[in-house]
Enzyme design. Structure first.
Site, PDB file in Angstrom:
ATOM      1  N   LYS A  95     -23.046   2.195   3.621  1.00 30.36           N
ATOM      2  CA  LYS A  95     -22.378   2.910   2.593  1.00 30.36           C
ATOM      3  C   LYS A  95     -23.070   3.770   1.722  1.00 30.36           C
ATOM      4  O   LYS A  95     -24.043   3.602   1.441  1.00 30.36           O
ATOM      5  CB  LYS A  95     -21.469   1.833   1.737  1.00 30.36           C
ATOM      6  N   GLY A 207       0.551   2.335  -1.441  1.00 34.52           N
ATOM      7  CA  GLY A 207      -0.345   3.633  -1.093  1.00 34.52           C
ATOM      8  C   GLY A 207       0.083   4.149   0.119  1.00 34.52           C
ATOM      9  O   GLY A 207      -0.604   3.823   1.317  1.00 34.52           O
ATOM     10  N   GLY A 209      -1.098   7.036   1.400  1.00 31.95           N
ATOM     11  CA  GLY A 209      -1.827   7.889   1.794  1.00 31.95           C
ATOM     12  C   GLY A 209      -2.038   7.969   3.161  1.00 31.95           C
ATOM     13  O   GLY A 209      -1.119   7.566   3.936  1.00 31.95           O
ATOM     14  N   ASN A 210      -3.144   8.523   3.742  1.00 28.27           N
ATOM     15  CA  ASN A 210      -3.297   8.541   5.080  1.00 28.27           C
ATOM     16  C   ASN A 210      -3.162   7.308   5.868  1.00 28.27           C
ATOM     17  O   ASN A 210      -2.522   7.105   6.639  1.00 28.27           O
ATOM     18  CB  ASN A 210      -4.832   9.263   5.394  1.00 28.27           C
ATOM     19  N   GLY A 212      -1.800   4.264   4.696  1.00 23.36           N
ATOM     20  CA  GLY A 212      -0.564   3.782   4.573  1.00 23.36           C
ATOM     21  C   GLY A 212       0.574   4.459   5.138  1.00 23.36           C
ATOM     22  O   GLY A 212       1.390   3.884   5.969  1.00 23.36           O
ATOM     23  N   TYR A 213       0.403   5.949   5.291  1.00 25.12           N
ATOM     24  CA  TYR A 213       1.295   6.678   6.240  1.00 25.12           C
ATOM     25  C   TYR A 213       1.289   6.365   7.741  1.00 25.12           C
ATOM     26  O   TYR A 213       2.250   6.108   8.313  1.00 25.12           O
ATOM     27  CB  TYR A 213       1.039   8.068   5.772  1.00 25.12           C
TER      28      TYR A 213
END
Length: 395
Positions: A95, A207, A209-210, A212-213
């Site tokens: 990471k 959430g 966002g990307n 979660g969508y």
């Protein structure tokens, strides 16, 4: 997040009766690299943590965030080693991060930061050494800049040095939706084992966002679940009949479009307390903690973010019978499709979106069923089962 990850590793190691040498190897990163990069007169701390490459090259995203630090990066690198092991792909865990408020800088400045990151750390990266990808506040465009910089420094033209690239630059079909789609596949398999019909399931998504969508859209359209609550950092929207994601596309303003379908709006924390069958945690780590786990009413929690349920909260919820589907499997769709991108680059291939989806489905179906079987055989939680499977592959 690092504390929770290490607690689960220790718990699994105790039950597996690991030697102290093996336990220490699992808890420690192989390498921690840091550098100060200077762009337009401003200094930024840059990190790369390489946890384990026992099963293959290090793999993991690079995030641009003003609060990123070594502990967070180490935790995510550790989780990635376990994630790649439990879903059985030949990669390790890494990471990276740059301490920068990405939203307050121009595109031109961010490009210089991205290139400076590669200039500082390129000796530790490479297609067969360490393969970064996008993460928080980084995207395909930023990765494209990094690939270009890496190629200009090293001469490597495979573009397999990074994944999450744009399609025109060697990226994979299906990458944008991969983490959300993976969560749908994993939930589908858990519901099958519980003999629950998805069409009778209500879901709250923290959430939108990307990730979660795409989870919401695919779960609604392909499983038939009812998404009755969604949230972002500012509000929770509720719809008794369920939100309809058909004919919608992802944007940062997606919640504004969903407001038109909502019956009721409330505070963002209310999503945790909704009386639904499944709570999807796709926002931040530590969303469900010891101080709020008692307010969770969902019988199933799907961890689409990294470390959204702390170790203490996990233990308390597990004792109550809550099923927690762990992040190392639930959100592994992204790294699996990144692996496919790496394979395509190395073999000079480009797979269709249908082929990518088919391979992803097969991979996560197998991994989820194996995790459930292991948990049932040993009478342990799904999270502990996932970690124990990963540990046995890592040692």
């Amino acid at each position: 997040m690092l504390e929770s990850a290490k607690s689960m590793i220790n718990q699994a190691s105790d039950r597996l009766q690991l030697s102290e040498e093996n336990r220490k190897a699992l808890l420690s990163a192989n390498y921690k690299h840091s550098s100060t990069i200077t762009v337009d007169g401003q200094d930024y701390s840059a990190f790369r943590v390489q946890h384990s490459n026992k099963r293959g090259p290090y793999k993991g995203g690079i995030r641009f965030h003003h609060e990123v630090d070594f502990d967070e990066v180490e935790a995510l690198a550790t989780l990635m080693s376990f994630k790649t092991a439990v879903v059985d792909i030949p990669l390790g865990g890494g990471k990276g991060g740059v301490v920068i408020d990405a939203k307050s800088h121009t595109k031109e400045h961010l490009e210089k930061v991205a290139r400076a990151y590669v200039q500082a750390l390129h000796k530790h990266l490479g297609p067969n050494k360490d393969i970064p990808a996008p993460d928080v506040n980084t995207n395909a465009e930023i990765i494209d800049w990094m690939v270009d910089e890496y190629q200009s420094i090293t001469g490597d033209a495979t573009r397999a040095s990074f994944t999450g690239k744009s399609l025109s630059n060697g990226g994979s079909e299906g990458r944008e939706e991969a983490t959300g789609r993976g969560g749908v596949i994993v939930l589908r398999e858990v519901l099958k084992r519980l003999r629950k019909s998805p069409k009778n399931i209500t879901v709250a998504v923290q959430g939108i966002g990307n990730v979660g969508y795409y989870f919401s859209k695919i779960a609604h359209e392909e499983l038939g679940v009812s998404i009755v609550a969604v949230s972002n950092s500012k509000q929770t929207l509720l719809s008794a009949d369920g939100f309809n994601f058909t004919n919608t596309q992802y944007s940062r303003d997606i919640i504004s479009l969903l407001e038109e379908q909502s019956d009721y709006q409330t505070d963002s924390d209310a999503i945790i307390r909704e009386e639904v069958d499944v709570l999807v945690c796709a926002a931040l780590d530590g969303s469900v903690r010891k101080d709020n786990e008692s307010t969770v009413h969902a019988g199933i929690i799907l961890e689409l973010a990294n470390g959204p349920v702390t170790h203490q909260a996990h233990e308390l919820l597990h004792k109550k019978g809550t099923i927690i589907i762990p992040d190392i499997v639930a959100n592994a769709g992204g790294v699996i499709v990144s692996y496919y991108e790496w394979l395509q680059n190395n073999n000079n291939e480009h797979w269709s979106v249908d082929e990518v989806r088919k391979k992803l489905d097969e991979s996560l179906t197998t991994s989820t069923r194996s995790m459930i079987d292991y948990a049932e055989k040993h009478s342990i939680s799904l999270k502990q089962a996932g970690f124990e499977i990963a540990i046995q592959r890592l040692i």
